[in-house]
Design a protein around this motif. Structure first.
Motif, PDB file in Angstrom:
ATOM      1  N   TYR A   1       0.833  -1.200   0.000  1.00 38.42           N
ATOM      2  CA  TYR A   1       0.000   0.000   0.000  1.00 38.42           C
ATOM      3  C   TYR A   1       0.873   1.258   0.000  1.00 38.42           C
ATOM      4  O   TYR A   1       0.652   2.196  -0.758  1.00 38.42           O
ATOM      5  CB  TYR A   1      -0.902   0.027   1.241  1.00 38.42           C
ATOM      6  N   THR A   2       1.861   1.272   0.900  1.00 38.71           N
ATOM      7  CA  THR A   2       2.748   2.433   0.998  1.00 38.71           C
ATOM      8  C   THR A   2       3.573   2.584  -0.271  1.00 38.71           C
ATOM      9  O   THR A   2       3.783   3.706  -0.749  1.00 38.71           O
ATOM     10  CB  THR A   2       3.668   2.294   2.223  1.00 38.71           C
ATOM     11  N   LEU A   3       4.043   1.475  -0.823  1.00 37.27           N
ATOM     12  CA  LEU A   3       4.781   1.508  -2.084  1.00 37.27           C
ATOM     13  C   LEU A   3       3.943   2.157  -3.179  1.00 37.27           C
ATOM     14  O   LEU A   3       4.426   3.037  -3.907  1.00 37.27           O
ATOM     15  CB  LEU A   3       5.173   0.084  -2.487  1.00 37.27           C
ATOM     16  N   THR A   4       2.686   1.747  -3.300  1.00 36.97           N
ATOM     17  CA  THR A   4       1.812   2.316  -4.330  1.00 36.97           C
ATOM     18  C   THR A   4       1.602   3.800  -4.115  1.00 36.97           C
ATOM     19  O   THR A   4       1.652   4.599  -5.071  1.00 36.97           O
ATOM     20  CB  THR A   4       0.451   1.598  -4.326  1.00 36.97           C
ATOM     21  N   ALA A   5       1.381   4.200  -2.867  1.00 35.49           N
ATOM     22  CA  ALA A   5       1.189   5.623  -2.559  1.00 35.49           C
ATOM     23  C   ALA A   5       2.427   6.434  -2.915  1.00 35.49           C
ATOM     24  O   ALA A   5       2.326   7.550  -3.458  1.00 35.49           O
ATOM     25  CB  ALA A   5       0.839   5.793  -1.083  1.00 35.49           C
ATOM     26  N   GLU A   6       3.605   5.897  -2.638  1.00 35.48           N
ATOM     27  CA  GLU A   6       4.863   6.590  -2.971  1.00 35.48           C
ATOM     28  C   GLU A   6       5.030   6.718  -4.481  1.00 35.48           C
ATOM     29  O   GLU A   6       5.506   7.735  -4.989  1.00 35.48           O
ATOM     30  CB  GLU A   6       6.051   5.832  -2.367  1.00 35.48           C
ATOM     31  N   ILE A   7       4.633   5.695  -5.202  1.00 37.44           N
ATOM     32  CA  ILE A   7       4.709   5.731  -6.668  1.00 37.44           C
ATOM     33  C   ILE A   7       3.813   6.840  -7.216  1.00 37.44           C
ATOM     34  O   ILE A   7       4.210   7.600  -8.110  1.00 37.44           O
ATOM     35  CB  ILE A   7       4.321   4.352  -7.255  1.00 37.44           C
ATOM     36  N   ARG A   8       2.614   6.962  -6.687  1.00 35.36           N
ATOM     37  CA  ARG A   8       1.674   7.972  -7.181  1.00 35.36           C
ATOM     38  C   ARG A   8       2.134   9.403  -6.866  1.00 35.36           C
ATOM     39  O   ARG A   8       1.720  10.352  -7.534  1.00 35.36           O
ATOM     40  CB  ARG A   8       0.285   7.728  -6.583  1.00 35.36           C
ATOM     41  N   LEU A   9       3.008   9.567  -5.867  1.00 35.15           N
ATOM     42  CA  LEU A   9       3.499  10.901  -5.498  1.00 35.15           C
ATOM     43  C   LEU A   9       4.726  11.328  -6.305  1.00 35.15           C
ATOM     44  O   LEU A   9       5.093  12.501  -6.283  1.00 35.15           O
ATOM     45  CB  LEU A   9       3.852  10.927  -4.003  1.00 35.15           C
ATOM     46  N   ASP A  10       5.338  10.381  -7.012  1.00 31.71           N
ATOM     47  CA  ASP A  10       6.565  10.668  -7.767  1.00 31.71           C
ATOM     48  C   ASP A  10       6.211  10.950  -9.229  1.00 31.71           C
ATOM     49  O   ASP A  10       5.657  10.083  -9.903  1.00 31.71           O
ATOM     50  CB  ASP A  10       7.516   9.468  -7.685  1.00 31.71           C
ATOM     51  N   PRO A  11       6.526  12.129  -9.737  1.00 33.61           N
ATOM     52  CA  PRO A  11       6.152  12.501 -11.110  1.00 33.61           C
ATOM     53  C   PRO A  11       6.659  11.523 -12.173  1.00 33.61           C
ATOM     54  O   PRO A  11       5.987  11.319 -13.192  1.00 33.61           O
ATOM     55  CB  PRO A  11       6.791  13.882 -11.291  1.00 33.61           C
ATOM     56  N   GLN A  12       7.827  10.923 -11.936  1.00 32.31           N
ATOM     57  CA  GLN A  12       8.377  10.000 -12.930  1.00 32.31           C
ATOM     58  C   GLN A  12       7.838   8.576 -12.794  1.00 32.31           C
ATOM     59  O   GLN A  12       8.027   7.757 -13.677  1.00 32.31           O
ATOM     60  CB  GLN A  12       9.900   9.977 -12.831  1.00 32.31           C
TER      61      GLN A  12
END
Length: 309
Positions: free
Chosen positions: A249-260
């Motif tokens: 869950y946290t991994l997915t959230a971090e991915i969505r916050l990173d523009p690249q």
């Protein structure tokens, strides 16, 4: 015992905050182990068990609980230890893994602890024997708590199919993926290999990592080599939810916050199940949620999200 049961039933809200609660228990010795509370349905004293001819040697018998017949697996025996000796004082942890309900026989149940996934670490490298059944370890009250690879135990008792059925539509996967790879993140060796075996017949390139932190670091490193988005080199992420250091869950959230990274399609592939997980999938921005392990459903989801680009 009642307070433990109340906690099991009520404390699931921490999932999605890179936190979890572990129900701690003992097997045949002094070592304490942990299981994610979110997988536990019930904890009860061991009822009378019915022995079935030709059952797996790790299955001590079946129990009839609330109108359901449940196989009871001796976790100590299944991990190379001595069997739980006194069933009259033992407990059963009723848990749901991989679309089915099992009973895990343990000698005693301790308590529930609240912990951050960052405090849960992969087991030491080079360990063998019983240690090969661990997915993670953590320290509580200066004592090492071991988290068992239940998926490995269940796979040894009842192996899952890894062949994709001929009728499943995988026609465009190779073309949609192109020269890119699929990233697979899972702390269980068995689970990683299941996904790998299911997909390698499709001719796709894969990169396998052991947890969410490794996956995020890998994606961020690959993104440095891309002009706009990591999707130039990575076509899809298939991630477990329960992983040491950083959960899915946290991994997915971090991915969505990173523009690249934000445009990368994420499939959460987990032994957890239930409506609550569907809500968390939407909250963190994952594209899909699949309960382990069905190779056809996995292939269909890969086809869908690669083709949706």
């Amino acid at each position: 015992m009642a307070s433990i049961l109340d906690s099991v039933n009520q404390r699931t809200q921490l999932v999605g905050q890179n936190r979890l609660e572990l129900l701690m228990f003992k097997l045949a010795g002094r070592q304490r182990y942990g299981i994610n509370v979110f997988k536990v349905r019930e904890v009860l004293q061991c009822p009378p068990l019915t022995v079935i001819p030709r059952q797996n040697k790790y299955v001590r018998g079946i129990a009839h609980i609330r109108g359901q017949t449940i196989s009871v697996i001796d976790l100590s025996l299944a991990t190379g230890g001595k069997p739980v000796a006194d069933l009259s004082t033992a407990f059963i942890i009723i848990a749901e893994y991989n679309r089915s309900v099992q009973g895990f026989l343990v000698s005693s149940v301790d308590r529930i602890i609240n912990i951050n996934w960052a405090a849960i670490m992969p087991p030491p490298k080079g360990t063998g024997g019983k240690q090969s059944y661990l997915t993670a370890v953590t320290e509580i009250d200066k004592e090492l708590i071991e988290i068992l690879d239940v998926e490995k135990i269940l796979e040894e008792i009842s192996p899952s199919p890894t062949i994709i059925s001929s009728g499943v539509d995988t026609a465009t996967i190779s073309a949609d993926l192109g020269d890119r790879l699929i990233l697979i993140a899972d702390d269980s060796t068995v689970a990683r290999n299941q996904v790998k075996k299911a997909l390698e017949g499709l001719g796709v390139k894969m990169h396998l990592v052991h947890n969410g932190r490794e996956a995020l670091n890998y994606l961020q490193q690959v993104a440095k080599e891309c002009e706009v988005s990591v999707t130039e080199k990575v076509g899809l992420l298939i991630s477990d939810i329960e992983m040491p250091e950083m959960d899915g869950y946290t991994l997915t959230a971090e991915i969505r916050l990173d523009p690249q990274l934000k445009n990368l399609h994420v499939i959460l592939h987990t032994s957890l199940s239930g409506v609550f997980n569907q809500q968390m999938v939407k909250k963190v921005g994952a594209n899909d949620f699949i309960a382990k392990f069905n190779p056809d459903e996995l292939a269909e989801s890969v086809q869908k999200w690669l083709h949706a680009e």
